[in-house]
Design an enzyme around this catalytic site. Structure first.
Site, PDB file in Angstrom:
ATOM      1  N   TRP A 103     113.732  -6.562  19.803  1.00 15.21           N
ATOM      2  CA  TRP A 103     114.589  -6.310  18.650  1.00 15.21           C
ATOM      3  C   TRP A 103     116.055  -6.238  19.038  1.00 15.21           C
ATOM      4  O   TRP A 103     116.928  -6.694  18.292  1.00 15.21           O
ATOM      5  CB  TRP A 103     114.126  -5.062  17.906  1.00 15.21           C
ATOM      6  CG  TRP A 103     112.808  -5.312  17.256  1.00 15.21           C
ATOM      7  CD1 TRP A 103     111.589  -4.853  17.635  1.00 15.21           C
ATOM      8  CD2 TRP A 103     112.568  -6.181  16.129  1.00 15.21           C
ATOM      9  NE1 TRP A 103     110.604  -5.356  16.817  1.00 15.21           N
ATOM     10  CE2 TRP A 103     111.173  -6.173  15.887  1.00 15.21           C
ATOM     11  CE3 TRP A 103     113.397  -6.944  15.306  1.00 15.21           C
ATOM     12  CZ2 TRP A 103     110.588  -6.903  14.847  1.00 15.21           C
ATOM     13  CZ3 TRP A 103     112.813  -7.674  14.278  1.00 15.21           C
ATOM     14  CH2 TRP A 103     111.427  -7.653  14.061  1.00 15.21           C
ATOM     15  N   ASP A 173     119.781   1.007  15.687  1.00 12.98           N
ATOM     16  CA  ASP A 173     118.668   0.537  14.877  1.00 12.98           C
ATOM     17  C   ASP A 173     117.516   1.508  15.128  1.00 12.98           C
ATOM     18  O   ASP A 173     116.918   1.519  16.197  1.00 12.98           O
ATOM     19  CB  ASP A 173     118.295  -0.886  15.297  1.00 12.98           C
ATOM     20  CG  ASP A 173     117.035  -1.401  14.604  1.00 12.98           C
ATOM     21  OD1 ASP A 173     116.473  -0.680  13.756  1.00 12.98           O
ATOM     22  OD2 ASP A 173     116.604  -2.522  14.935  1.00 12.98           O
ATOM     23  N   LYS A 197     108.043   1.786   8.277  1.00 12.43           N
ATOM     24  CA  LYS A 197     107.308   2.381   9.389  1.00 12.43           C
ATOM     25  C   LYS A 197     107.204   3.899   9.242  1.00 12.43           C
ATOM     26  O   LYS A 197     106.125   4.461   9.340  1.00 12.43           O
ATOM     27  CB  LYS A 197     107.961   1.995  10.715  1.00 12.43           C
ATOM     28  CG  LYS A 197     108.021   0.477  10.923  1.00 12.43           C
ATOM     29  CD  LYS A 197     108.813   0.099  12.162  1.00 12.43           C
ATOM     30  CE  LYS A 197     109.069  -1.398  12.229  1.00 12.43           C
ATOM     31  NZ  LYS A 197     107.861  -2.189  12.464  1.00 12.43           N
TER      32      LYS A 197
END
Length: 362
Positions: A103, A173, A197
């Site tokens: 990511w 993030d 999530k």
């Protein structure tokens, strides 16, 4: 209701049964309005209350200072990979990153489309099985910000502490571990996270951003891609993902009722310990991918001695009601995602299945 699956999906992920049941009860007629919240105008007083309550509760639970805005946007973290450099990276500055895996790599690739980038630290030499040493970050003097990915879902690594960046803005993030543990928000210029999530369903992206950064939004970029557009309109400039915001509000209330973020962290530690202990006590039958110093409380990545056994494990686990245990297609192996709503009972059941599988195949 038939027995619920042991949901270890990486995202969209498990939601609390209590939250789902409340949403079910309110689905057709919300607050006596004679309609679902999905049918309401986002300008209505009922929806605005839901919207504002979710913001306020997130502020309370996460300890967000008053000089930060809470934005509810769309497009997931992937859109933020582009919005951040579009708004904050000027031609004379460099976007710095800590390279921790899949990511972080995506975020860097997007930033390169808009300006200069630099890698301040990387664990590539270790195949991203750990968070790199942050004691000697190489942050350029003209850095606009330093970007970190607090938890890498694919590799299963997580920061135990965040770097001190001085005058350089720190951006994180936190898509896969927001609200899983207390964080000092004041150390960051911006925190962002897709909701699917730990915060609720897919569809809404939370951006927590300091007000002085919002003011930097250039007027030369598209209206919908400017932070000041959304901040000045309470995230209601366009139609928001209203049902996702509503469900996120229910999720936040669930966290609050269970004792808040600190209690959630302890619960996460208790349940993941069951699985990590099974890996560590297997005599090498199971091998954790992440270095123990960087192990994630959200994504447990591991391998078995052969790929054939891994495939057998994945197949048998599904037959026993375990969902989502295959590793990401880019790295293979196995992965159990243990987000906030995954229960201690699910983790205990998985640990017992792993022990039984080893007995039969070790």
């Amino acid at each position: 209701m038939t027995k619920r699956a042991y949901n270890f999906n990486a995202g969209p992920a498990a939601l609390p049964l209590e939250v789902l049941k409340q949403a079910q009860e309110e689905f057709v007629d919300f607050a006596g309005a004679g309609m679902s919240i999905m049918e309401m105008s986002h300008r209505s007083a009922i929806y605005e209350q839901v919207h504002n309550d979710a913001q306020a509760l997130l502020r309370e639970l996460f300890g967000i200072p008053s000089n930060y805005k809470v934005l509810f946007l769309q497009g997931g973290a992937s859109t933020q990979f582009a919005m951040i450099p579009m708004n904050l990276l000027t031609p004379d500055k460099v976007a710095a990153f800590v390279m921790t895996g899949s990511w972080a790599d995506k975020a860097i690739k997007e930033a390169k489309l808009f300006g200069q980038t630099a890698v301040a630290a990387s664990s590539a030499a270790d195949k991203f099985n750990r968070i790199p040493d942050l004691s000697d970050l190489q942050i350029p003097d003209n850095a606009a910000y330093l970007h970190v990915t607090s938890n890498e879902t694919i590799e299963g690594t997580q920061y135990s502490a965040f770097p001190e960046t001085g005058d350089v803005t720190l951006i994180a993030d936190m898509s896969s571990d927001i609200l899983s543990r207390p964080v000092d928000v004041s150390k960051f210029g911006m925190i962002y996270a897709g909701a699917q999530k730990n915060l609720g369903p897919s569809g809404v992206t939370v951006v927590i951003v300091r007000e002085d950064l919002i003011e930097q939004s250039p007027k030369s970029i598209a209206t919908m891609l400017r932070y000041d557009t959304h901040a000045s309109n309470n995230s209601l400039y366009n139609t928001p993902p209203s049902f996702s915001v509503y469900l996120m509000g229910l999720m936040l209330k669930w966290v609050q009722e269970r004792g808040g973020v600190a209690a959630t962290e302890q619960y996460n530690r208790d349940k993941t310990k069951l699985i990590y202990d099974t890996i560590d006590q297997s005599g090498g039958f199971y091998r954790g991918f992440a270095d123990p110093s960087s192990r994630s409380l959200m994504n447990i990545t591991f391998r078995i001695q052969t790929e054939e056994l891994e495939n057998q494990f994945a197949k048998e686990s599904e037959q026993h009601g375990f969902i989502g245990l295959k590793g990401h297609r880019s790295v293979g192996g196995l992965r159990a995602s243990t987000y906030n709503a995954v229960t201690l009972e699910s983790c205990k059941a998985l640990a017992e299945f792993m022990q039984d599988f080893q007995k039969r195949n070790g």
